[in-house]
Design a protein around this motif. Structure first.
Motif, PDB file in Angstrom:
ATOM      1  N   UNK A 181     -42.772 -15.863 -46.358  1.00 48.90           N
ATOM      2  CA  UNK A 181     -43.635 -16.156 -45.206  1.00 48.90           C
ATOM      3  C   UNK A 181     -42.800 -16.378 -43.942  1.00 48.90           C
ATOM      4  N   UNK A 182     -41.606 -16.972 -44.113  1.00 46.32           N
ATOM      5  CA  UNK A 182     -40.759 -17.300 -42.957  1.00 46.32           C
ATOM      6  C   UNK A 182     -39.752 -16.216 -42.609  1.00 46.32           C
ATOM      7  N   UNK A 183     -39.592 -15.238 -43.510  1.00 41.07           N
ATOM      8  CA  UNK A 183     -38.465 -14.306 -43.378  1.00 41.07           C
ATOM      9  C   UNK A 183     -38.482 -13.484 -42.083  1.00 41.07           C
ATOM     10  N   UNK A 184     -39.606 -12.781 -41.770  1.00 37.22           N
ATOM     11  CA  UNK A 184     -39.569 -11.962 -40.538  1.00 37.22           C
ATOM     12  C   UNK A 184     -39.343 -12.816 -39.286  1.00 37.22           C
ATOM     13  N   UNK A 185     -39.944 -13.986 -39.265  1.00 37.83           N
ATOM     14  CA  UNK A 185     -39.788 -14.879 -38.115  1.00 37.83           C
ATOM     15  C   UNK A 185     -38.333 -15.318 -37.952  1.00 37.83           C
ATOM     16  N   UNK A 186     -37.723 -15.763 -39.065  1.00 35.59           N
ATOM     17  CA  UNK A 186     -36.351 -16.257 -38.955  1.00 35.59           C
ATOM     18  C   UNK A 186     -35.371 -15.116 -38.669  1.00 35.59           C
ATOM     19  N   UNK A 187     -35.649 -13.930 -39.222  1.00 36.04           N
ATOM     20  CA  UNK A 187     -34.784 -12.780 -38.903  1.00 36.04           C
ATOM     21  C   UNK A 187     -34.782 -12.516 -37.409  1.00 36.04           C
ATOM     22  N   UNK A 188     -35.973 -12.578 -36.827  1.00 35.89           N
ATOM     23  CA  UNK A 188     -36.088 -12.340 -35.386  1.00 35.89           C
ATOM     24  C   UNK A 188     -35.397 -13.463 -34.602  1.00 35.89           C
ATOM     25  N   UNK A 189     -35.654 -14.712 -35.036  1.00 36.15           N
ATOM     26  CA  UNK A 189     -35.067 -15.863 -34.332  1.00 36.15           C
ATOM     27  C   UNK A 189     -33.540 -15.828 -34.399  1.00 36.15           C
ATOM     28  N   UNK A 190     -33.003 -15.389 -35.544  1.00 34.95           N
ATOM     29  CA  UNK A 190     -31.548 -15.406 -35.726  1.00 34.95           C
ATOM     30  C   UNK A 190     -30.873 -14.168 -35.123  1.00 34.95           C
ATOM     31  N   UNK A 191     -31.688 -13.326 -34.493  1.00 32.73           N
ATOM     32  CA  UNK A 191     -31.129 -12.188 -33.758  1.00 32.73           C
ATOM     33  C   UNK A 191     -31.449 -12.297 -32.268  1.00 32.73           C
ATOM     34  N   UNK A 192     -32.153 -13.371 -31.895  1.00 29.69           N
ATOM     35  CA  UNK A 192     -32.641 -13.483 -30.511  1.00 29.69           C
ATOM     36  C   UNK A 192     -31.520 -13.900 -29.564  1.00 29.69           C
ATOM     37  N   UNK A 193     -31.578 -13.432 -28.310  1.00 31.22           N
ATOM     38  CA  UNK A 193     -30.570 -13.855 -27.327  1.00 31.22           C
ATOM     39  C   UNK A 193     -30.791 -15.306 -26.889  1.00 31.22           C
ATOM     40  N   UNK A 194     -29.713 -15.955 -26.509  1.00 33.96           N
ATOM     41  CA  UNK A 194     -29.797 -17.289 -25.887  1.00 33.96           C
ATOM     42  C   UNK A 194     -29.000 -17.192 -24.602  1.00 33.96           C
ATOM     43  N   UNK A 195     -29.621 -16.583 -23.591  1.00 36.80           N
ATOM     44  CA  UNK A 195     -28.876 -16.274 -22.368  1.00 36.80           C
ATOM     45  C   UNK A 195     -28.865 -17.434 -21.372  1.00 36.80           C
ATOM     46  N   UNK A 196     -29.888 -18.300 -21.435  1.00 37.16           N
ATOM     47  CA  UNK A 196     -29.944 -19.406 -20.464  1.00 37.16           C
ATOM     48  C   UNK A 196     -28.876 -20.444 -20.792  1.00 37.16           C
ATOM     49  N   UNK A 197     -28.794 -20.777 -22.074  1.00 36.27           N
ATOM     50  CA  UNK A 197     -27.764 -21.711 -22.536  1.00 36.27           C
ATOM     51  C   UNK A 197     -27.182 -21.124 -23.824  1.00 36.27           C
ATOM     52  N   UNK A 198     -26.132 -20.316 -23.708  1.00 36.34           N
ATOM     53  CA  UNK A 198     -25.598 -19.660 -24.905  1.00 36.34           C
ATOM     54  C   UNK A 198     -25.191 -20.703 -25.958  1.00 36.34           C
ATOM     55  N   UNK A 199     -25.763 -20.577 -27.168  1.00 37.29           N
ATOM     56  CA  UNK A 199     -25.456 -21.515 -28.243  1.00 37.29           C
ATOM     57  C   UNK A 199     -24.379 -20.916 -29.150  1.00 37.29           C
ATOM     58  N   UNK A 200     -24.091 -21.564 -30.263  1.00 37.65           N
ATOM     59  CA  UNK A 200     -23.001 -21.105 -31.120  1.00 37.65           C
ATOM     60  C   UNK A 200     -23.255 -19.695 -31.668  1.00 37.65           C
ATOM     61  N   UNK A 201     -24.529 -19.407 -31.981  1.00 33.50           N
ATOM     62  CA  UNK A 201     -24.829 -18.070 -32.507  1.00 33.50           C
ATOM     63  C   UNK A 201     -24.622 -17.009 -31.428  1.00 33.50           C
ATOM     64  N   UNK A 202     -25.115 -17.300 -30.226  1.00 34.59           N
ATOM     65  CA  UNK A 202     -24.952 -16.332 -29.127  1.00 34.59           C
ATOM     66  C   UNK A 202     -23.467 -16.087 -28.863  1.00 34.59           C
ATOM     67  N   UNK A 203     -22.679 -17.160 -28.886  1.00 37.75           N
ATOM     68  CA  UNK A 203     -21.246 -17.024 -28.614  1.00 37.75           C
ATOM     69  C   UNK A 203     -20.525 -16.292 -29.733  1.00 37.75           C
ATOM     70  N   UNK A 204     -21.061 -16.400 -30.968  1.00 41.10           N
ATOM     71  CA  UNK A 204     -20.400 -15.751 -32.116  1.00 41.10           C
ATOM     72  C   UNK A 204     -20.600 -14.237 -32.095  1.00 41.10           C
ATOM     73  N   UNK A 205     -21.665 -13.796 -31.403  1.00 43.25           N
ATOM     74  CA  UNK A 205     -21.991 -12.374 -31.402  1.00 43.25           C
ATOM     75  C   UNK A 205     -22.606 -11.897 -32.719  1.00 43.25           C
TER      76      UNK A 205
END
Ligand SMILES: [Zn+2]
Length: 487
Positions: A356-380
């Motif tokens: 139930x959570x898989x498509x949502x989390x896949x999208x969230x874990x690929x989403x940009x964080x351009x306003x405040x780049x977080x650890x995932x955004x910085x990791x690429x």
């Protein structure tokens, strides 16, 4: 002044005059300051140092939907009072609300019995909630509350002036670096009619927030909308009819000592060993559990945000320095529980969760964080998510970890618990949040507690202790007692 060769001067002048009639700001495209001052004048913004407005309507619990593809749960707002002090950057919301959906459609806080009073505050760089006599720090809510403050009808004009906004036609744009990007749209009377903002969100990366202001009225010389509608991530978040507006009320909301003295509450980690190689990692509002296997460790839940995830990752390294994290198990997608997943994904660790959570989390874990780049955004990196349905078993031959769906509850459509058969431990989130050890018994039995007990029975699980991801370790007998079973 250079004029374009292909356009006779007269046509250009006529065009400009027409645009000014249609859009009063167009004439000031080269002069943002003058345009902003016209808006400030129309709104009465300069004289507004503080404001209080109240009304009623409906609001929605953002990040707490029954499943990721349904709207936020709705509540009836009996009274809503927002108090803002622009000079001290303070915002305080006091809300009294009741159950909205009948029958309940599920999700966080569903169903709500009776009235719920909520007090949400931010001042400067502190955010906290007030529950009775208790104040709880909520740093994860800070940026959203600051955005709420600086997108109020007068706040947005002040923020635009303070942040060198650019003005183009009816649109005013500015960025508060590391906090949010805002675009405000002005109507023909120079009143703010719409806000389109992008802010950082621990789960979603960049999140879109839209506010519409309409039906302006005059309150003691100050213009204020009597209709306020807001969406967050495209779902309705607030629909308010404003009845009373008081400009320049006295607003004195000091930061409480316990909040001021704990500027980084998510860094607090307290660990309790629940069994050999199994640790209950607490210290704040949302817990995690670490399970040691032969050549790796498994983390159950990475809640709140990057800051909490960093603290938990540090504790994992302290407890088991030599073994990598192989998986993080996410019980469900609710934002308070999933806010630290991006930071774990930045370490290259895959998430296991219900389908139930898989498509949502896949999208969230690929989403940009351009306003405040977080650890995932910085990791690429992009996070990997493995789904499951009823059951998934992880084993190293010595220890077995069972991940089990909890069907039939009304908190979430795809929420999993973690069972350690040998250790007789059960990790669960939100279906049973035990009261404090010395608290009186709850006046009513929550149907989700009964559901958890029924699922434990249905699956023939032998449980000695529950490790809830809110609260404290407790024997299963306490759950049985809470629902009125004697066995
Ligand atoms: Zn939840």
């Amino acid at each position: 002044m250079r004029r374009p060769l292909y356009r006779p001067a007269r046509t250009a002048a006529v065009l400009t005059a027409t645009l000014v009639l249609l859009f009063p700001l167009a004439g000031y495209a080269q002069n943002g300051r003058a345009a902003l001052e016209n808006v400030a004048k129309a709104m009465g913004a300069a004289s507004v140092k503080s404001i209080q407005y109240s009304g009623s309507g409906v609001n929605f619990q953002v990040g707490q939907n029954f499943s990721p593809d349904t709207p936020w749960p709705r509540f009836n707002v009996k009274s809503y009072t927002r108090t803002v002090n622009y000079e001290s950057a303070t915002i305080r919301d006091e809300i009294v609300r009741t159950q909205g959906e009948t029958p309940p459609r599920g999700g966080g806080g569903q169903p709500l019995s009776g009235e719920q009073r909520q007090i949400f505050v931010a001042s400067g760089d502190f955010a906290w909630n007030v529950v009775g006599d208790v104040v709880n720090p909520v740093p994860v809510a800070l940026v959203d509350r600051q955005l709420q403050l600086w997108t109020t009808p007068h706040g947005v004009v002040k923020a635009a002036m303070a942040n060198n906004a650019t003005v183009s036609g009816r649109t005013i744009s500015f960025t508060a670096p590391g906090r949010f990007r805002v675009q405000a749209t002005i109507d023909a009377q120079n009143l703010v009619e719409r806000i389109d903002a992008v802010a950082p969100n621990a789960v979603l990366g960049d999140v879109a927030i839209e506010v519409r202001y309409s039906d302006y009225k005059d309150f003691a010389g100050v213009k204020f909308p009597t209709k306020i509608r807001q969406t967050i991530a495209s779902y309705p978040a607030l629909d308010l009819t404003v009845g009373d507006v008081q400009p320049n009320v006295a607003v004195d909301v000091p930061v409480p000592d316990p909040i001021r003295q704990t500027p980084t509450p998510y860094a607090r980690v307290t660990t309790q060993m629940a069994a050999d190689g199994v640790w209950y990692i607490t210290g704040g509002t949302h817990h995690s559990v670490l399970i040691e296997m032969k050549d790796h460790v498994i983390l159950v839940e990475s809640p709140l945000n990057d800051d909490r995830a960093v603290a938990v990752l540090g504790e994992v390294k302290n407890l088991v320095p030599s073994k990598p994290i192989k998986y993080v198990i996410a019980t469900h997608h609710h934002f308070d529980h999933a806010g630290g997943l991006r930071a774990i994904a930045a370490e290259g660790v895959p998430v296991i969760t219900h389908d139930v959570n898989k498509p949502f989390l896949e999208k969230a874990l690929a989403a940009p964080a351009s306003v405040l780049p977080d650890r995932l955004a910085k990791s690429g990196k992009k996070g990997a998510v493995e789904g499951m349905r009823d059951k998934r078993v992880l084993t190293d031959g010595a220890r077995t970890v069972e991940i089990l769906n909890i069907p039939g509850n009304n908190h979430h459509a795809g929420i999993v618990m973690v069972y350690l058969p040998k250790e007789k431990l059960l990790v669960e989130a939100d279906v049973y949040n035990p009261p404090a050890a010395n608290a009186p018994p709850a006046p009513t039995v929550n149907s989700n507690w009964v559901n958890l007990s029924d699922n434990i029975k249905r699956l023939n699980l032998t449980v000695d202790q529950i490790l809830p991801l809110h609260g404290r370790i407790l024997p299963l007998a306490e759950l049985h007692k809470a629902i009125g079973h004697s066995h």
